[in-house]
Design a protein around this motif. Structure first.
Motif, PDB file in Angstrom:
ATOM      1  N   TRP A 176       0.839  -1.204   0.000  1.00  0.00           N
ATOM      2  CA  TRP A 176       0.000   0.000   0.000  1.00  0.00           C
ATOM      3  C   TRP A 176       0.872   1.252   0.000  1.00  0.00           C
ATOM      4  O   TRP A 176       0.635   2.185  -0.749  1.00  0.00           O
ATOM      5  CB  TRP A 176      -0.895  -0.038   1.240  1.00  0.00           C
TER       6      TRP A 176
ATOM      7  N   ASN B  15       0.787   3.909  -2.941  1.00  0.00           N
ATOM      8  CA  ASN B  15       0.140   5.193  -2.667  1.00  0.00           C
ATOM      9  C   ASN B  15       1.096   6.322  -2.335  1.00  0.00           C
ATOM     10  O   ASN B  15       0.766   7.479  -2.530  1.00  0.00           O
ATOM     11  CB  ASN B  15      -0.848   5.038  -1.526  1.00  0.00           C
ATOM     12  N   LEU B  16       2.242   5.978  -1.802  1.00  0.00           N
ATOM     13  CA  LEU B  16       3.092   7.065  -1.323  1.00  0.00           C
ATOM     14  C   LEU B  16       4.446   7.146  -2.020  1.00  0.00           C
ATOM     15  O   LEU B  16       5.027   8.211  -2.113  1.00  0.00           O
ATOM     16  CB  LEU B  16       3.317   6.924   0.195  1.00  0.00           C
TER      17      LEU B  16
ATOM     18  N   ASN C 205       6.337  11.325  -6.508  1.00  0.00           N
ATOM     19  CA  ASN C 205       5.390  10.950  -5.473  1.00  0.00           C
ATOM     20  C   ASN C 205       6.083  10.911  -4.107  1.00  0.00           C
ATOM     21  O   ASN C 205       5.544  11.382  -3.104  1.00  0.00           O
ATOM     22  CB  ASN C 205       4.825   9.572  -5.817  1.00  0.00           C
TER      23      ASN C 205
ATOM     24  N   PHE D 131       6.529  14.363  -2.868  1.00  0.00           N
ATOM     25  CA  PHE D 131       5.267  14.890  -2.338  1.00  0.00           C
ATOM     26  C   PHE D 131       4.995  14.321  -0.947  1.00  0.00           C
ATOM     27  O   PHE D 131       4.592  15.032  -0.032  1.00  0.00           O
ATOM     28  CB  PHE D 131       4.104  14.518  -3.256  1.00  0.00           C
ATOM     29  N   THR D 132       5.211  13.004  -0.804  1.00  0.00           N
ATOM     30  CA  THR D 132       4.970  12.377   0.492  1.00  0.00           C
ATOM     31  C   THR D 132       5.821  13.019   1.572  1.00  0.00           C
ATOM     32  O   THR D 132       5.336  13.340   2.663  1.00  0.00           O
ATOM     33  CB  THR D 132       5.288  10.875   0.407  1.00  0.00           C
TER      34      THR D 132
ATOM     35  N   ALA E 145       4.536  16.402   2.394  1.00  0.00           N
ATOM     36  CA  ALA E 145       3.301  16.314   3.177  1.00  0.00           C
ATOM     37  C   ALA E 145       3.609  15.911   4.616  1.00  0.00           C
ATOM     38  O   ALA E 145       3.053  16.485   5.567  1.00  0.00           O
ATOM     39  CB  ALA E 145       2.342  15.312   2.531  1.00  0.00           C
ATOM     40  N   LEU E 146       4.505  14.953   4.773  1.00  0.00           N
ATOM     41  CA  LEU E 146       4.865  14.515   6.130  1.00  0.00           C
ATOM     42  C   LEU E 146       5.479  15.658   6.909  1.00  0.00           C
ATOM     43  O   LEU E 146       5.175  15.875   8.085  1.00  0.00           O
ATOM     44  CB  LEU E 146       5.852  13.344   6.057  1.00  0.00           C
TER      45      LEU E 146
ATOM     46  N   LEU F 137       4.993  18.855   6.440  1.00  0.00           N
ATOM     47  CA  LEU F 137       3.934  19.808   6.792  1.00  0.00           C
ATOM     48  C   LEU F 137       3.149  19.304   7.994  1.00  0.00           C
ATOM     49  O   LEU F 137       2.883  20.055   8.940  1.00  0.00           O
ATOM     50  CB  LEU F 137       2.986  20.005   5.608  1.00  0.00           C
ATOM     51  N   LEU F 138       2.779  18.014   7.954  1.00  0.00           N
ATOM     52  CA  LEU F 138       2.024  17.453   9.072  1.00  0.00           C
ATOM     53  C   LEU F 138       2.823  17.563  10.359  1.00  0.00           C
ATOM     54  O   LEU F 138       2.297  17.906  11.416  1.00  0.00           O
ATOM     55  CB  LEU F 138       1.689  15.987   8.795  1.00  0.00           C
TER      56      LEU F 138
ATOM     57  N   PHE G 166     -20.600  20.191   7.653  1.00  0.00           N
ATOM     58  CA  PHE G 166     -19.958  18.964   7.185  1.00  0.00           C
ATOM     59  C   PHE G 166     -20.932  17.800   7.262  1.00  0.00           C
ATOM     60  O   PHE G 166     -21.015  16.984   6.340  1.00  0.00           O
ATOM     61  CB  PHE G 166     -18.711  18.682   8.033  1.00  0.00           C
TER      62      PHE G 166
ATOM     63  N   ARG H 192     -22.087  15.456   4.152  1.00  0.00           N
ATOM     64  CA  ARG H 192     -21.954  13.982   4.186  1.00  0.00           C
ATOM     65  C   ARG H 192     -23.312  13.329   3.952  1.00  0.00           C
ATOM     66  O   ARG H 192     -23.439  12.348   3.232  1.00  0.00           O
ATOM     67  CB  ARG H 192     -21.412  13.515   5.541  1.00  0.00           C
TER      68      ARG H 192
END
Lengths: 370, 396
Positions: free
Chosen positions: A29, A33-34, A40, A43-44, A47-48, A50-51, A351, A355
């Motif tokens: 996975w 995905n990552l 990619n 980007f991962t 993103a990590l 930033l998180l 939200f 939904r």
């Protein structure tokens, strides 16, 4: 000596083997995905990063380094958020200036909303038939509970405030704007030129101007338009304007749905001998509304968010109460806390509406395929 | 005549026959509606006349030439407190247009980037963008405007401004930027930029014609970039850098030089563009998803690279789905800019409100608001409809 059978291929089935680690499970996975390509992966990592920057900072601010007790902002000594005001002010944020010993009426109205909405929103609710009658009666019941009257202490509408004001204006607008929007949409497609022109004019003018100018109109222009001894309650004025605004948008959403219904449906309804209203109510609208659900719910969400605009004409909804608190010397400078708190209420409400609309679309979609 | 006779059956009174005729019925309905509307209008007009007379207000637009006694700190044209109400309204209109235009550009950029990123196969990235979209979309824009304004007001005082490279200063009075001073020779740079734009248009046309005839492609984007950016830059260098920068210098209490962008404008701009950007990203995502997978696969089969597939095959088709809702988002942004009044950015509604309080000409001011917003809406949708027609699917 028995000849061994010669097989070009495998004689018996090989046992199934697990997929290689690199394509299945967590590793697979992650790879898919990552880390599927160098871009990619980049980007991962971004993103990590930033998180890693954002999440701990927010958690520290909102929870770990936050103060929750105290009588004013000077009681908050740590570096994080100061939530000490919540305890003191939550009543105002929820009920505005509603008499504190009467707030049970607001609570009751909100609790009664559950049985009123349940049969409309969900399938398989017990006693749905009986509850639908209650749903129909709910607006009257809620108005009675909130405003008072026979047996209950009367509460003037200028005491309405806080999130309760947002809910009142929002729900009243939602309940009224759907039928008015349907009528406007039908009027816009009417064969009678006068009715069509009036509906087009209303829709286009209302959609062309900001809601805030309409609220100004209700505040400043309405007294000029009415006889001097007539005054209209400011809550009713706001509800009328918000409803007018939302129903113009609603009309366009529903018009889109009406246009998507094939001509054959209209003609078939006529061929069955149905009158105009019969064919609309029984044949066309059920299909058109089903297609328009996402747009309708989006209009509802927009309407609900727009209820904050009442602060501009001087009503104290939850945002107005927040603004007042932020400029109070005791809690000066706690703007971020107050606005995040308020945003949370709207986020939950809007939200869940969006939904629900996705859920409803899926439900109705499967019905169509059966 | 026979039909006429049969219609006149005994037992069928005339009015019932009329009522059964669809056209007559429609006519009656409409007459009733006209009557109702006329009564309503007459009621309002008579009340208005009576109310205005009692209040001793003269209606009319003469007040536009009266002196406005208030100041406006955010302005694009010259204005002082001795200017007229009319000029104040023009200042407000320009402020509305300014923040709307800035917001539309930024929201489009944010929306397209976020929309494409949300479709990224990268799980983390798409969820991160998704969180941004859901949070901004589900919180009232008025709350966001006030929030950003409070954040910007919370910046350090002028004395402790945050400096970015000694030229840009951030403080609670806004952003201080270097101001360009144009010297002689700059007109050549402008002329070069204009020539670059014109030349690019011609190159694009020529390239399209050539592609239609021979199938050969010409790098329009890069040649355009060279013409529009490279050519003026070259002229700028040849003319000896005819722009002097007036760099703000911190003084004891304020700054000398440069120009100031007010925190109201910046807050409004950030809030409107992130809010509308979230909506646009959803539109872009839906547009890209609406292009069927077969198109991407066919492009791949023709040997196009992924980037070419995106720009030459998917995006042009997605645009047809994107443009109509994008138009209404632009209109929404323009209308939402009127929420400026909550933070004191002096746009059309805010200045109109001040004029309304000073002059008491409520009907006229509200009328001006409505006319201006309606014409802004009309102009935007006319432009977008024109663009939509240009890219619409040409069917046989």
């Amino acid at each position: 000596m028995t000849a061994r059978p010669f097989h070009r291929s495998q004689a018996e089935m090989l046992p199934e083997r697990a997929a290689p680690v690199t394509t299945a499970g967590v590793v697979g996975w992650l790879r898919a995905n990552l880390f599927s390509s160098w871009a990619n992966t980049a980007f991962t990592l971004i993103a990590l990063y930033l998180l890693w920057l954002i999440v701990p900072a927010i958690a520290d601010w909102a929870y770990f380094n936050a103060d929750t007790a105290g009588d004013d902002r000077f009681a908050c000594k740590s570096s994080g958020a100061c939530w000490a005001w919540v305890d003191q002010r939550i009543g105002q944020f929820l009920y505005g200036f509603y008499a504190p010993d009467q707030t049970w009426r607001v609570d009751l109205a909100v609790v009664l909303l559950i049985p009123a909405l349940a049969p409309l929103l969900f399938e398989g609710v017990p006693f749905a038939r009986q509850l639908r009658w209650f749903s129909l009666a709910y607006p009257v019941v809620a108005t009675f509970l909130l405003v008072g009257g026979i047996g209950l202490e009367g509460i003037p509408t200028d005491k309405f405030g806080g999130f309760m004001l947002n809910l009142t204006v929002g729900l009243a607008g939602i309940v009224l704007s759907l039928p008015i929007g349907i009528l406007l949409a039908l009027g816009r497609r009417s064969r009678l030129p006068i009715i069509r022109i009036l509906c087009v004019g209303f829709i286009e003018i209302v959609r062309g101007v900001p809601l805030i100018t309409l609220l100004f109109v209700s505040n400043i222009i309405l007294p000029i338009f009415l006889p001097p001894d007539v005054t209209v309650d400011s809550l009713i004025r706001v509800i009328v304007m918000v409803t007018a605004f939302a129903s113009a948008y609603m009309a366009e959403v529903i018009r889109g749905g009406l246009q998507a219904i094939p001509r054959g449906q209209y003609e078939a309804a006529q061929a069955l001998g149905l009158r105009y209203w019969q064919s609309m109510v029984l044949i066309i609208l059920p299909q058109a509304l089903k297609i328009s659900i996402p747009g309708i719910v989006n209009t509802f969400i927009g309407l609900f968010k727009d209820t904050t605009l009442v602060i501009i004409i001087g009503l104290f909804d939850i945002l107005g109460i927040g603004n007042a608190m932020v400029s109070n010397p005791d809690w000066l400078g706690l703007a971020t806390e107050a606005y995040v708190f308020i945003a949370f209420f709207f986020f939950i409400a809007c939200f869940s509406m969006s939904r629900y609309s996705i859920h409803l679309e899926k439900r109705l979609d499967t019905e169509r395929r059966d | 005549m026979a039909r006429n006779a049969s219609a006149r059956r005994p037992g069928s009174p005339g009015w019932q026959r009329l009522w059964s005729d669809e056209r007559t019925r429609g006519l009656i309905y409409q007459l009733l509606v006209i009557l109702g509307v006329a009564l309503f209008v007459a009621f309002i007009v008579s009340n208005t006349i009576a109310n205005l007379q009692r209040a001793g207000l003269a209606s009319g637009f003469g007040f536009l030439f009266d002196q406005a006694f208030f100041d406006i700190n955010q302005r694009l044209i010259d204005y002082t407190s001795t200017s007229t109400f009319g000029r104040a309204l023009v200042v407000g209109l320009l402020n509305t247009v300014l923040v709307s235009a800035m917001g539309i550009v930024a929201a489009t950029a944010i929306g397209f980037v976020a929309g494409v990123l949300r479709l990224s196969p990268n799980f983390l990235l798409s969820r991160l963008v998704g969180a941004y979209v859901e949070i901004t979309r589900n919180v009232p824009v008025l709350l966001q405007i006030i929030f950003w304004w409070v954040v910007l007001s919370g910046l350090p005082k002028v004395r402790d401004s945050l400096a970015l490279g000694d030229a840009v200063f951030l403080n609670n009075r806004g952003v201080r930027l270097p101001a360009p001073l144009f010297e002689s020779g700059f007109e050549w740079v402008l002329a070069a930029a204009l020539a670059g734009v014109v030349a690019t248009v011609f190159v694009a046309r020529w390239s399209r014609r050539r592609q239609n005839e021979s199938g050969e492609r010409f790098p329009v984007f890069w040649s355009g970039l060279a013409l529009i950016v490279g050519l003026p830059a070259l002229v700028y260098w040849i003319a000896g850098s005819p722009v002097a920068w007036d760099i703000p210098k911190p003084t004891r209490f304020n700054f000398r030089g440069g120009f100031n962008v007010t925190p109201e404008l910046v807050a409004l701009w950030i809030a409107l563009s992130t809010y509308t950007g979230a909506f646009i990203s959803e539109i872009v995502r839906a547009g890209i998803l609406s292009v069927s997978k077969g198109q991407t696969e066919a492009a791949g089969a023709l040997g196009l690279r992924p980037g070419q597939t995106m720009w030459l095959v998917v995006i042009p088709q997605a645009m047809r789905v994107i443009i109509p809702p994008l138009t209404s988002q632009y209109l929404n942004l323009t209308k939402n800019s009127s929420l400026a009044i909550a933070i004191g950015y002096q746009d059309l509604v805010s200045i109109g409100g001040t004029i309304l309080n000073q002059s008491g000409q409520a009907l006229e001011v509200v009328g001006i608001w409505m006319v201006v917003y309606l014409s802004l809406s009309l102009l935007t949708s006319m432009f977008m409809n024109w663009y939509n027609r240009r890219i619409a699917l040409v069917e046989r």
